[in-house]
Motif scaffolding. Structure first.
Motif, PDB file in Angstrom:
ATOM      1  N   PHE A 110      15.912   7.152  -4.580  1.00  0.00           N
ATOM      2  CA  PHE A 110      15.090   6.724  -3.461  1.00  0.00           C
ATOM      3  C   PHE A 110      14.157   5.611  -3.892  1.00  0.00           C
ATOM      4  CE2 PHE A 110      13.014  10.346  -5.465  1.00  0.00           C
ATOM      5  CZ  PHE A 110      11.684   9.972  -5.578  1.00  0.00           C
ATOM      6  N   LEU A 111      13.497   5.018  -2.912  1.00  0.00           N
ATOM      7  CA  LEU A 111      12.446   4.027  -3.162  1.00  0.00           C
ATOM      8  C   LEU A 111      11.136   4.590  -2.644  1.00  0.00           C
ATOM      9  CD1 LEU A 111      13.949   0.643  -1.879  1.00  0.00           C
ATOM     10  CD2 LEU A 111      13.838   1.449  -4.221  1.00  0.00           C
ATOM     11  N   LEU A 112      10.054   4.281  -3.322  1.00  0.00           N
ATOM     12  CA  LEU A 112       8.720   4.510  -2.781  1.00  0.00           C
ATOM     13  C   LEU A 112       8.175   3.131  -2.443  1.00  0.00           C
ATOM     14  CD1 LEU A 112       7.137   7.268  -5.046  1.00  0.00           C
ATOM     15  CD2 LEU A 112       8.086   7.507  -2.738  1.00  0.00           C
ATOM     16  N   ILE A 113       7.915   2.899  -1.165  1.00  0.00           N
ATOM     17  CA  ILE A 113       7.414   1.601  -0.709  1.00  0.00           C
ATOM     18  C   ILE A 113       5.983   1.792  -0.227  1.00  0.00           C
ATOM     19  CG2 ILE A 113       7.718  -0.332   0.875  1.00  0.00           C
ATOM     20  CD1 ILE A 113      10.691   0.507   1.069  1.00  0.00           C
ATOM     21  N   TYR A 114       5.064   1.099  -0.875  1.00  0.00           N
ATOM     22  CA  TYR A 114       3.657   1.197  -0.512  1.00  0.00           C
ATOM     23  C   TYR A 114       3.285  -0.005   0.346  1.00  0.00           C
ATOM     24  CZ  TYR A 114      -1.308   2.181  -0.855  1.00  0.00           C
ATOM     25  OH  TYR A 114      -2.610   2.466  -0.557  1.00  0.00           O
ATOM     26  N   GLN A 119      -2.124   0.995   3.708  1.00  0.00           N
ATOM     27  CA  GLN A 119      -2.416   2.044   2.727  1.00  0.00           C
ATOM     28  C   GLN A 119      -1.574   3.296   3.007  1.00  0.00           C
ATOM     29  OE1 GLN A 119      -6.732   2.417   2.584  1.00  0.00           O
ATOM     30  NE2 GLN A 119      -6.796   0.798   1.056  1.00  0.00           N
ATOM     31  N   LYS A 120      -0.284   3.044   3.238  1.00  0.00           N
ATOM     32  CA  LYS A 120       0.666   4.120   3.493  1.00  0.00           C
ATOM     33  C   LYS A 120       1.884   3.918   2.597  1.00  0.00           C
ATOM     34  CE  LYS A 120      -0.477   5.181   8.252  1.00  0.00           C
ATOM     35  NZ  LYS A 120      -0.546   6.591   8.479  1.00  0.00           N
ATOM     36  N   CYS A 121       2.417   5.036   2.144  1.00  0.00           N
ATOM     37  CA  CYS A 121       3.589   4.994   1.283  1.00  0.00           C
ATOM     38  C   CYS A 121       4.762   5.654   2.007  1.00  0.00           C
ATOM     39  CB  CYS A 121       3.296   5.727  -0.029  1.00  0.00           C
ATOM     40  SG  CYS A 121       4.612   5.545  -1.248  1.00  0.00           S
ATOM     41  N   TYR A 122       5.913   5.033   1.877  1.00  0.00           N
ATOM     42  CA  TYR A 122       7.120   5.536   2.523  1.00  0.00           C
ATOM     43  C   TYR A 122       8.164   5.903   1.479  1.00  0.00           C
ATOM     44  CZ  TYR A 122      10.886   6.034   5.888  1.00  0.00           C
ATOM     45  OH  TYR A 122      11.913   6.539   6.665  1.00  0.00           O
ATOM     46  N   TYR A 123       8.795   7.056   1.683  1.00  0.00           N
ATOM     47  CA  TYR A 123       9.899   7.532   0.858  1.00  0.00           C
ATOM     48  C   TYR A 123      11.178   7.063   1.543  1.00  0.00           C
ATOM     49  CZ  TYR A 123      13.002  11.094  -1.279  1.00  0.00           C
ATOM     50  OH  TYR A 123      14.006  11.764  -1.943  1.00  0.00           O
ATOM     51  N   LEU A 124      11.797   6.038   0.991  1.00  0.00           N
ATOM     52  CA  LEU A 124      13.025   5.497   1.578  1.00  0.00           C
ATOM     53  C   LEU A 124      14.216   6.202   0.941  1.00  0.00           C
ATOM     54  CD1 LEU A 124      14.156   3.272   3.536  1.00  0.00           C
ATOM     55  CD2 LEU A 124      14.444   1.862   1.497  1.00  0.00           C
ATOM     56  N   ALA A 157      -0.884  12.755   1.275  1.00  0.00           N
ATOM     57  CA  ALA A 157      -1.793  13.143   0.196  1.00  0.00           C
ATOM     58  C   ALA A 157      -1.979  14.640   0.362  1.00  0.00           C
ATOM     59  CB  ALA A 157      -3.123  12.417   0.331  1.00  0.00           C
ATOM     60  N   ALA A 158      -1.774  15.388  -0.707  1.00  0.00           N
ATOM     61  CA  ALA A 158      -1.903  16.845  -0.618  1.00  0.00           C
ATOM     62  C   ALA A 158      -2.120  17.423  -2.007  1.00  0.00           C
ATOM     63  CB  ALA A 158      -0.652  17.448   0.010  1.00  0.00           C
ATOM     64  N   GLY A 159      -2.794  18.535  -2.061  1.00  0.00           N
ATOM     65  CA  GLY A 159      -2.986  19.241  -3.334  1.00  0.00           C
ATOM     66  C   GLY A 159      -3.651  18.400  -4.399  1.00  0.00           C
ATOM     67  N   GLY A 160      -4.536  17.492  -4.000  1.00  0.00           N
ATOM     68  CA  GLY A 160      -5.215  16.643  -4.972  1.00  0.00           C
ATOM     69  C   GLY A 160      -4.363  15.496  -5.488  1.00  0.00           C
ATOM     70  N   ILE A 161      -3.232  15.271  -4.848  1.00  0.00           N
ATOM     71  CA  ILE A 161      -2.322  14.195  -5.251  1.00  0.00           C
ATOM     72  C   ILE A 161      -2.266  13.169  -4.126  1.00  0.00           C
ATOM     73  CG2 ILE A 161       0.029  13.612  -5.952  1.00  0.00           C
ATOM     74  CD1 ILE A 161       0.320  16.527  -6.916  1.00  0.00           C
ATOM     75  N   ALA A 162      -2.666  11.936  -4.415  1.00  0.00           N
ATOM     76  CA  ALA A 162      -2.731  10.893  -3.386  1.00  0.00           C
ATOM     77  C   ALA A 162      -1.351  10.533  -2.841  1.00  0.00           C
ATOM     78  CB  ALA A 162      -3.423   9.644  -3.940  1.00  0.00           C
ATOM     79  N   LEU A 163      -0.335  10.534  -3.692  1.00  0.00           N
ATOM     80  CA  LEU A 163       1.050  10.269  -3.257  1.00  0.00           C
ATOM     81  C   LEU A 163       1.912  11.461  -3.657  1.00  0.00           C
ATOM     82  CD1 LEU A 163       1.697   6.519  -4.176  1.00  0.00           C
ATOM     83  CD2 LEU A 163       1.145   7.490  -1.962  1.00  0.00           C
ATOM     84  N   HIS A 164       1.917  12.473  -2.820  1.00  0.00           N
ATOM     85  CA  HIS A 164       2.663  13.698  -3.107  1.00  0.00           C
ATOM     86  C   HIS A 164       4.100  13.529  -2.614  1.00  0.00           C
ATOM     87  CE1 HIS A 164       3.501  17.729  -4.060  1.00  0.00           C
ATOM     88  NE2 HIS A 164       2.518  18.349  -3.406  1.00  0.00           N
ATOM     89  N   TYR A 165       4.865  12.706  -3.349  1.00  0.00           N
ATOM     90  CA  TYR A 165       6.193  12.326  -2.881  1.00  0.00           C
ATOM     91  C   TYR A 165       7.204  13.466  -2.913  1.00  0.00           C
ATOM     92  CZ  TYR A 165       7.415  11.541  -7.831  1.00  0.00           C
ATOM     93  OH  TYR A 165       7.645  11.674  -9.176  1.00  0.00           O
ATOM     94  N   LEU A 166       6.892  14.566  -3.605  1.00  0.00           N
ATOM     95  CA  LEU A 166       7.814  15.703  -3.601  1.00  0.00           C
ATOM     96  C   LEU A 166       7.928  16.334  -2.212  1.00  0.00           C
ATOM     97  CD1 LEU A 166       7.263  17.573  -6.989  1.00  0.00           C
ATOM     98  CD2 LEU A 166       8.945  15.822  -6.401  1.00  0.00           C
TER      99      LEU A 166
END
Length: 179
Positions: A110-114, A119-124, A157-166
């Protein structure tokens, strides 16, 4: 040939956010993801600061990150975008080919596109990336628009993680199991 200082610190904020997430994932034993260094040949040094000021890339890189999430092989690349249009020229055919081969081995690519201005990140997802890639190869647009993206794959952003891509990867896995 591209030089290191011509592209320098582009994407360094995104990289720091990803590295922080990866450290949290490692600490929680959720995943082990490593940054793949791009081999460079230093040409010029600043002797006072002991920093490389000019270097050449030795070879084409594959992806930025590789590892495993709960036993699932994962590889991804991180990209920044300053507008609502992401140019597919940011992807290189050898990267797409690597990701395609990785998927054939039952890995997740996948790609992470910020989107810096939002100020948003997308999981492609790989399948979505290939849809845009095929469209381009068939003479269509050499980009895709922010409006085309699925709201379900924006990285929270969740669990103290700004980019919680999981979280987005979990959605990707659910979608794959449906097919």
């Amino acid at each position: 040939m591209a030089t290191w200082n011509s592209r320098g610190l582009r994407g360094s904020v995104l990289e720091e956010l990803i590295n922080y997430a990866n450290q949290k994932y490692k600490d929680k034993e959720l995943a082990l993801i490593q940054k793949i260094p791009t081999p460079i040949t230093p040409v010029r040094f600043d002797k006072e600061s002991r920093h490389i000021t000019l270097a050449y890339f030795e070879k084409k890189s594959t992806v930025d990150y590789i590892g495993a999430v709960q036993g699932i092989p994962v590889c991804f690349d991180a990209k920044e975008c300053a507008s609502d249009t992401f140019s597919l020229q940011n992807l290189h055919p050898h990267q797409v080919e690597f990701m395609k081969n990785f998927e054939k081995q039952n890995g997740i690519s996948f790609l992470l596109i910020y989107y810096t201005h939002r100020q948003k990140c997308y999981y492609l997802r790989f399948s979505e990336m290939m849809k845009y890639w095929a469209r381009m190869e068939q003479g269509g647009p050499k980009n895709f628009k922010y409006e085309e993206l699925s709201p379900a794959f924006f990285v929270p952003a969740a669990g103290g993680i700004a980019l919680h891509y999981l979280v987005a990867m979990q959605e990707d896995l659910k979608e794959r199991s449906i097919r």
